[in-house]
Design a protein around this motif. Structure first.
Motif: not given
Length: 138
Positions: A110-127
């Motif tokens: 998606y970033q190669k298509l011009g999308f920008e990361v606007i957020g992330q959900v991290t550190d929710v193991p095991p997801s």
């Protein structure tokens, strides 16, 4: 008042909830109808080998799923599908698109298509990390 918990999909209940949200939204943004947008690729035998599906609403393209079969990955099919879907979204008056994906899936795509990361959900193991991306058309 009675509160119920269920694991079964209840289309009638789902539709009632969506209708409630639409009525609330209409008070703030005017009437708007969500319209499905799908682009699909089929092989010579008519089997689906890839596609993108989402909806347009409030001048945005909400991408729900993009998939390309293993046999077609790396051929540019995913990009072709997205270009066609975004062209249709623009024809419908969309000024932006949004999508979320898992870290191991397609954030780089998606970033190669011009999308920008606007957020992330991290550190929710095991997801795995979940990445939210946005692209403005204008």
């Amino acid at each position: 008042m009675k509160i119920e918990v269920t694991s079964d999909h209840n289309a009638e209940l789902f539709d009632a909830l969506v209708d409630g949200v639409r009525q609330f939204n209409a008070q703030h943004m005017g009437d708007e109808t969500s319209k499905p947008l799908m682009v699909c690729a089929k092989d010579k035998q008519g089997r689906v080998v890839g596609g993108v599906a989402g909806r347009t609403i409030y001048r945005q393209f909400l991408i729900e799923v993009l998939w390309v079969s293993e046999s077609c990955r790396g051929t540019g099919l995913g990009r072709t599908l997205m270009v066609q879907a975004e062209e249709e979204a623009r024809r419908r008056g969309c000024i932006a698109a949004q999508v979320d994906t898992l870290q191991f899936q397609a954030p780089d795509f998606y970033q190669k298509l011009g999308f920008e990361v606007i957020g992330q959900v991290t550190d929710v193991p095991p997801s795995p990390d979940r990445v939210f991306l946005f692209k403005r058309y204008v």
